[in-house]
Scaffold this motif. Structure first.
Motif: not given
Length: 205
Positions: A194-195, A198
């Motif tokens: 997810t990081a 992003d």
């Protein structure tokens, strides 16, 4: 030279106690506890109380009335509120009542980093918090019941603290239930992905 003191919960409470009568610091601390104001202000450390009184005196909001001696207290300074202190108390009180301020307690900060634990570890810690919060709330409810005969205006802060602890407990139990059922779950790899996504989106934007 007169200094300006910023409003704070403890400063407002000290001025509030001195509205009743002139008091020495120990008397202020004792009255705060007798009236249950220690639910909303921290007077456990007398040093912070003395520093607050010193700042109020430097700002002209309180003044020394007498300095005496007795067997129990070798030197005891009694303070009284000034006209400027009464005006400041009213202004601070009106501002604190009418204007919500953003505060930064430590629990939301810890929640913002919950992903550093595994779901099982998070569940263990939140269950411990739930037990402590439930005991605290039971004590608050018992305190309200014991003081039911007092005028309600004297107990509003206790009502508020009990209501907010009840809301926290309800929310916490819902999160614990989601952790137990697996509805709330995460993995380190999933968070890394997810990081990374992003970060890539930020670059593309």
């Amino acid at each position: 030279m007169t200094q300006t003191v910023r409003s704070s919960p403890l400063a407002l409470t000290v001025l509030g106690m001195l509205h009743t009568r002139p008091l020495h610091p120990y008397g202020i601390q004792r009255l705060i506890k007798q009236w249950g104001k220690d639910q909303v202000v921290n007077v456990g450390q007398r040093t912070s109380l003395y520093r607050t009184i010193e700042r109020l005196e430097e700002s002209g909001l309180v003044a020394v009335r007498t300095t005496g001696r007795d067997q129990q207290y070798p030197e005891r300074t009694v303070y009284e509120i000034t006209d400027a202190g009464r005006a400041a108390t009213r202004q601070w009180l009106e501002d604190m009542l009418a204007e919500p301020k953003r505060e930064y307690p430590e629990f939301p900060v810890a929640l913002s980093h919950l992903m550093m634990l595994t779901p099982a570890e998070a569940l263990d810690q939140l269950e411990r918090r739930e037990q402590a919060l439930a005991a605290l709330h039971a004590g608050l409810e018992a305190g309200l019941a014991a003081t039911a005969g007092l005028p309600r205006v004297l107990m509003l802060e206790s009502e508020y603290v009990a209501a907010t602890s009840a809301a926290q407990l309800e929310w916490l139990r819902a999160v614990i239930a989601d952790l137990r059922s697996g509805r709330l779950a995460w993995t380190e790899q999933g968070l890394i992905s997810t990081a990374s996504g992003d970060a890539q989106a930020a670059q593309d934007g």
